[in-house]
Design an enzyme around this catalytic site. Structure first.
Site, PDB file in Angstrom:
ATOM      1  N   ASP A  99       0.704  -1.222  -0.066  1.00 44.39           N
ATOM      2  CA  ASP A  99       0.052   0.073  -0.039  1.00 44.39           C
ATOM      3  C   ASP A  99       0.586   1.348  -0.017  1.00 44.39           C
ATOM      4  O   ASP A  99       0.494   2.278   0.405  1.00 44.39           O
ATOM      5  CB  ASP A  99      -0.895   0.070   1.423  1.00 44.39           C
ATOM      6  CG  ASP A  99      -0.158  -0.020   2.469  1.00 44.39           C
ATOM      7  OD1 ASP A  99       1.148  -0.008   2.503  1.00 44.39           O
ATOM      8  OD2 ASP A  99      -0.721  -0.333   3.685  1.00 44.39           O
ATOM      9  N   GLU A 121      -0.550  -9.101  -1.667  1.00 42.98           N
ATOM     10  CA  GLU A 121      -1.002  -8.474  -0.095  1.00 42.98           C
ATOM     11  C   GLU A 121      -2.181  -7.558  -0.303  1.00 42.98           C
ATOM     12  O   GLU A 121      -2.216  -6.406  -0.231  1.00 42.98           O
ATOM     13  CB  GLU A 121      -0.051  -7.607   0.687  1.00 42.98           C
ATOM     14  CG  GLU A 121      -0.248  -7.506   2.156  1.00 42.98           C
ATOM     15  CD  GLU A 121       0.545  -6.737   3.061  1.00 42.98           C
ATOM     16  OE1 GLU A 121       0.876  -5.497   2.760  1.00 42.98           O
ATOM     17  OE2 GLU A 121       1.249  -7.238   3.941  1.00 42.98           O
ATOM     18  N   GLU A 135      -2.509   5.066   3.155  1.00 45.21           N
ATOM     19  CA  GLU A 135      -2.218   3.777   2.784  1.00 45.21           C
ATOM     20  C   GLU A 135      -3.571   3.133   2.242  1.00 45.21           C
ATOM     21  O   GLU A 135      -3.696   2.354   1.344  1.00 45.21           O
ATOM     22  CB  GLU A 135      -1.389   2.717   3.640  1.00 45.21           C
ATOM     23  CG  GLU A 135       0.127   3.123   3.681  1.00 45.21           C
ATOM     24  CD  GLU A 135       0.201   4.421   4.733  1.00 45.21           C
ATOM     25  OE1 GLU A 135      -0.837   4.913   5.366  1.00 45.21           O
ATOM     26  OE2 GLU A 135       1.449   4.630   4.746  1.00 45.21           O
ATOM     27  N   HIS A 216       5.281   4.869  13.824  1.00 42.52           N
ATOM     28  CA  HIS A 216       5.720   5.871  12.590  1.00 42.52           C
ATOM     29  C   HIS A 216       4.534   6.263  11.978  1.00 42.52           C
ATOM     30  O   HIS A 216       4.690   6.813  10.838  1.00 42.52           O
ATOM     31  CB  HIS A 216       6.687   5.018  11.690  1.00 42.52           C
ATOM     32  CG  HIS A 216       6.109   3.733  10.938  1.00 42.52           C
ATOM     33  ND1 HIS A 216       5.326   3.996   9.821  1.00 42.52           N
ATOM     34  CD2 HIS A 216       5.908   2.749  11.164  1.00 42.52           C
ATOM     35  CE1 HIS A 216       4.871   2.844   9.212  1.00 42.52           C
ATOM     36  NE2 HIS A 216       5.246   2.019   9.920  1.00 42.52           N
ATOM     37  N   ARG A 218       1.670   8.123  10.021  1.00 44.72           N
ATOM     38  CA  ARG A 218       1.443   9.462   9.738  1.00 44.72           C
ATOM     39  C   ARG A 218       0.160   9.928  10.395  1.00 44.72           C
ATOM     40  O   ARG A 218       0.056  11.301  10.901  1.00 44.72           O
ATOM     41  CB  ARG A 218       1.194   9.876   8.021  1.00 44.72           C
ATOM     42  CG  ARG A 218       2.642   9.797   7.570  1.00 44.72           C
ATOM     43  CD  ARG A 218       2.459   9.968   5.933  1.00 44.72           C
ATOM     44  NE  ARG A 218       3.845   9.904   5.522  1.00 44.72           N
ATOM     45  CZ  ARG A 218       4.693  10.820   5.210  1.00 44.72           C
ATOM     46  NH1 ARG A 218       4.368  12.029   5.305  1.00 44.72           N
ATOM     47  NH2 ARG A 218       6.036  10.513   4.762  1.00 44.72           N
ATOM     48  N   HIS A 248      12.133   5.271  14.116  1.00 52.52           N
ATOM     49  CA  HIS A 248      12.115   5.437  12.497  1.00 52.52           C
ATOM     50  C   HIS A 248      12.650   6.954  12.097  1.00 52.52           C
ATOM     51  O   HIS A 248      12.262   7.923  12.969  1.00 52.52           O
ATOM     52  CB  HIS A 248      10.321   5.596  12.308  1.00 52.52           C
ATOM     53  CG  HIS A 248      10.151   5.332  10.896  1.00 52.52           C
ATOM     54  ND1 HIS A 248      10.326   6.322   9.710  1.00 52.52           N
ATOM     55  CD2 HIS A 248       9.698   4.410  10.068  1.00 52.52           C
ATOM     56  CE1 HIS A 248       9.868   6.089   8.554  1.00 52.52           C
ATOM     57  NE2 HIS A 248       9.353   4.641   8.635  1.00 52.52           N
TER      58      HIS A 248
HETATM   59  C1  UD1 Z   1       6.180   4.706   4.105  1.00 51.30           C
HETATM   60  C2  UD1 Z   1       5.001   4.018   3.697  1.00 51.30           C
HETATM   61  C3  UD1 Z   1       4.295   3.371   4.982  1.00 51.30           C
HETATM   62  C4  UD1 Z   1       5.150   2.439   5.632  1.00 51.30           C
HETATM   63  C5  UD1 Z   1       6.551   2.999   5.979  1.00 51.30           C
HETATM   64  C6  UD1 Z   1       7.310   1.961   6.548  1.00 51.30           C
HETATM   65  C7  UD1 Z   1       3.578   5.416   2.091  1.00 51.30           C
HETATM   66  C8  UD1 Z   1       2.629   6.282   1.846  1.00 51.30           C
HETATM   67  N1  UD1 Z   1       3.726   5.010   3.478  1.00 51.30           N
HETATM   68  O1  UD1 Z   1       5.856   5.746   5.180  1.00 51.30           O
HETATM   69  O2  UD1 Z   1       3.044   2.655   4.342  1.00 51.30           O
HETATM   70  O3  UD1 Z   1       4.463   1.764   6.759  1.00 51.30           O
HETATM   71  O4  UD1 Z   1       6.965   3.734   4.849  1.00 51.30           O
HETATM   72  O5  UD1 Z   1       8.495   2.527   7.154  1.00 51.30           O
HETATM   73  O6  UD1 Z   1       4.203   4.871   1.237  1.00 51.30           O
HETATM   74  N2  UD1 Z   1      13.436   8.295   6.031  1.00 51.30           N
HETATM   75  C9  UD1 Z   1      15.072   8.118   5.967  1.00 51.30           C
HETATM   76  N3  UD1 Z   1      15.466   7.136   5.762  1.00 51.30           N
HETATM   77  C10 UD1 Z   1      14.771   5.990   5.248  1.00 51.30           C
HETATM   78  C11 UD1 Z   1      13.591   6.071   5.160  1.00 51.30           C
HETATM   79  C12 UD1 Z   1      12.960   7.170   5.774  1.00 51.30           C
HETATM   80  O7  UD1 Z   1      15.601   9.073   6.090  1.00 51.30           O
HETATM   81  O8  UD1 Z   1      15.558   5.076   4.938  1.00 51.30           O
HETATM   82  C13 UD1 Z   1      12.882   9.449   6.160  1.00 51.30           C
HETATM   83  C14 UD1 Z   1      12.951  10.556   5.439  1.00 51.30           C
HETATM   84  O9  UD1 Z   1      13.098  11.795   5.870  1.00 51.30           O
HETATM   85  C15 UD1 Z   1      11.533  10.521   4.389  1.00 51.30           C
HETATM   86  C16 UD1 Z   1      10.727  10.062   5.667  1.00 51.30           C
HETATM   87  O10 UD1 Z   1      11.421   9.245   6.651  1.00 51.30           O
HETATM   88  O11 UD1 Z   1      11.252  11.527   3.820  1.00 51.30           O
HETATM   89  C17 UD1 Z   1       9.367   9.541   5.378  1.00 51.30           C
HETATM   90  O12 UD1 Z   1       9.488   8.412   4.453  1.00 51.30           O
HETATM   91  P1  UD1 Z   1       8.185   8.118   3.493  1.00 51.30           P
HETATM   92  O13 UD1 Z   1       8.554   6.819   2.911  1.00 51.30           O
HETATM   93  O14 UD1 Z   1       7.697   8.991   2.719  1.00 51.30           O
HETATM   94  O15 UD1 Z   1       7.112   7.667   4.491  1.00 51.30           O
HETATM   95  P2  UD1 Z   1       6.807   6.723   5.857  1.00 51.30           P
HETATM   96  O16 UD1 Z   1       6.287   7.541   6.822  1.00 51.30           O
HETATM   97  O17 UD1 Z   1       8.167   5.884   6.098  1.00 51.30           O
HETATM   98  N1  UDP Z   2      11.871  -3.739  10.801  1.00 53.97           N
HETATM   99  C1  UDP Z   2      13.238  -3.953  10.730  1.00 53.97           C
HETATM  100  N2  UDP Z   2      14.025  -3.111  11.607  1.00 53.97           N
HETATM  101  C2  UDP Z   2      13.245  -2.265  12.565  1.00 53.97           C
HETATM  102  C3  UDP Z   2      12.209  -2.145  12.347  1.00 53.97           C
HETATM  103  C4  UDP Z   2      11.396  -2.957  11.808  1.00 53.97           C
HETATM  104  O1  UDP Z   2      13.771  -4.550   9.950  1.00 53.97           O
HETATM  105  O2  UDP Z   2      14.164  -1.513  13.197  1.00 53.97           O
HETATM  106  C5  UDP Z   2      10.946  -4.603   9.903  1.00 53.97           C
HETATM  107  C6  UDP Z   2      10.009  -5.458  10.478  1.00 53.97           C
HETATM  108  O3  UDP Z   2      10.387  -6.554  11.150  1.00 53.97           O
HETATM  109  C7  UDP Z   2       8.926  -5.414   9.546  1.00 53.97           C
HETATM  110  C8  UDP Z   2       9.072  -4.269   8.625  1.00 53.97           C
HETATM  111  O4  UDP Z   2      10.225  -3.675   9.214  1.00 53.97           O
HETATM  112  O5  UDP Z   2       9.089  -6.629   8.600  1.00 53.97           O
HETATM  113  C9  UDP Z   2       7.974  -3.375   9.117  1.00 53.97           C
HETATM  114  O6  UDP Z   2       8.342  -1.816   8.653  1.00 53.97           O
HETATM  115  P1  UDP Z   2       7.592  -0.873   8.975  1.00 53.97           P
HETATM  116  O7  UDP Z   2       6.985  -0.844  10.148  1.00 53.97           O
HETATM  117  O8  UDP Z   2       8.388   0.429   8.807  1.00 53.97           O
HETATM  118  O9  UDP Z   2       6.326  -0.682   8.004  1.00 53.97           O
HETATM  119  P2  UDP Z   2       4.834  -1.046   8.054  1.00 53.97           P
HETATM  120  O10 UDP Z   2       5.008  -2.757   8.106  1.00 53.97           O
HETATM  121  O11 UDP Z   2       4.117  -0.372   9.035  1.00 53.97           O
HETATM  122  O12 UDP Z   2       4.234  -0.730   6.649  1.00 53.97           O
END
Ligand code: UD1
Ligand code: UDP
Length: 381
Positions: A99, A121, A135, A216, A218, A248
């Protein structure tokens, strides 16, 4: 006689990478497929951690992540980037997972070119437009585009049928999260040096019951995160527990957690963990407090009770099976539900022993078999 089915798998975040690597491992080297991989880099270090441990080598990396990115600017960057890759590769099928914005945009770019989309999924629904946000609608929009829907559970399949998706295109496969966590857990069992990043924290808290905390979402940024952090601070006053929280990297998350939890003796705020150390931490833990989607599934697979800090979940199966409880984002309830699990061995055992409803670890295999059945006739639907 047709050639191998050319599948382009597109993903960009940590959870997609974790749930797709079991499928990618199978697609690679299977003569029925030509497998190409495009990572968007929606996440950077968190994505790379998974690619590294699962040994996935992308053919394309769009490297789009910007700090503090908004969904609209991310979407705009992704659409032209993924479109360009599709024009070069011209796959028969685009495979997406879940999603995220990367998944939605990949599906949309494929639709614009009349390329078939397969959705892993598929069919999870909270029924609430803004939970999870964005999502819930991302996933529904992918459903409208996809021609093959891999529903992880019967519940998800029923949700798709209720939206008039052709039943012949829906297949219940289980969730590949179960495949992934079993793969990682087996590797950890075979190699005690893996996941060493958590050794120090596990040794420090060896006498305590470890609670893993992640948050994490939003939709929790306004109030929820502060409540969650205060609840954790209250729980951590107990001497018998320790809380380990991989923070996160979204810039909105760290300040809320640090304000309430910095300098607490029984709390470790750590950077996002690679998948090996994270699964090692899960295995060593007593229970989980999370708003994550994937962790709800992994907890069920590992027999760890999970309290879901959300007001609605698109994974009701865990609640029904008893592996998870939905506790909302209010401090009092999070604290009381955690204390109940810590102090009532029967309540704890009921959750820890509940049957995992998310699959049997063979989802990736099923998905590959179903993909192999795609014919020239249905590739273009
Ligand atoms: C995204 C997904 C969410 C998922 C989450 C997993 C969407 C809409 N949302 O949300 O479904 O649960 O990822 O974690 O796609 N950032 C870093 N390094 C990284 C990753 C993220 O610095 O490796 C920071 C950056 O500032 C980035 C921010 O996190 O801009 C947000 O990342 P983004 O993927 O836009 O949204 P998530 O809230 O992580
Ligand atoms: N995860 C990881 N390291 C962490 C936290 C989570 O590898 O420090 C893994 C966790 O095992 C799971 C996935 O990340 O498989 C979940 O990711 P996240 O919670 O960011 O996203 P969501 O599942 O809510 O979309």
């Amino acid at each position: 006689m047709t050639g191998p089915l050319k599948i382009l798998t597109v993903f960009g975040t940590r959870p997609e990478a974790i749930k797709l690597f079991p499928v990618l491992h199978r697609l690679t080297g299977d003569a029925r497929f030509t497998s190409r991989i495009c990572v968007t880099g929606q996440h950077r270090e968190m994505l790379d951690q998974v690619l590294d441990v699962a040994r996935i080598e992308p053919d394309y990396d769009l490297d789009v992540m910007q700090p503090g990115q908004t969904p609209d600017e991310l979407t705009a960057r992704l659409l032209t980037g993924i479109g360009g890759v599709l024009d070069m590769e011209k796959p028969d099928v685009v495979l997406v997972q879940g999603d995220t914005t990367s998944a939605l945009v990949a599906a949309l770019a494929a639709y614009y070119r009349q390329i078939a989309v397969a959705h892993a999924e598929a069919g999870l629904r909270s029924g609430e437009k803004y939970r999870p946000w964005p999502e819930e609608i991302n996933r529904k929009a992918i459903t409208a585009i996809a021609s093959l829907h891999f529903a992880p559970t019967q519940t998800a399949a029923i949700s798709l049928e209720a939206e008039s998706v052709d039943p012949a295109s829906i297949h219940v496969t289980g969730n590949t999260a179960v495949d992934a966590v079993r793969w990682m857990a087996a590797k950890l069992d075979a190699d005690s040096t893996l996941g060493a990043e958590v050794t120090e924290v596990l040794e420090r808290f060896a006498e305590k019951r470890i609670i893993v905390l992640t948050a994490h979402r939003r939709e929790s940024f306004e109030e929820g995160l502060g409540n969650i952090a205060r609840a954790a601070a209250t729980i951590a006053v107990r001497e018998d527990v320790a809380i380990v929280c991989p923070v996160h990297p979204n810039p909105a998350v760290r300040p809320a957690l640090e304000n309430a939890l910095n300098d607490r003796e029984n709390v470790a705020l750590v950077p996002p963990l690679g998948y090996a150390p994270f699964v090692r931490l899960l295995k060593a833990s007593a229970l989980l407090l999370t708003d994550s989607g994937g962790i709800q599934e992994e907890a069920a697979a590992l027999g760890k009770p999970v309290l879901v800090m959300r007001d609605a979940t698109e994974r009701p199966e865990g609640i029904v099976a008893g592996t998870a409880r939905l506790v909302g984002t209010q401090e009092i309830r999070i604290v009381s539900e955690t204390e109940r699990l810590l102090d009532d061995p029967q309540a704890y055992a009921a959750m820890a022993n509940a049957k995992n409803p998310f699959g049997d670890g063979k989802a990736a295999q099923q998905i590959c078999e179903l993909l192999a059945r795609m014919t020239p006739a249905n590739r273009q639907t």
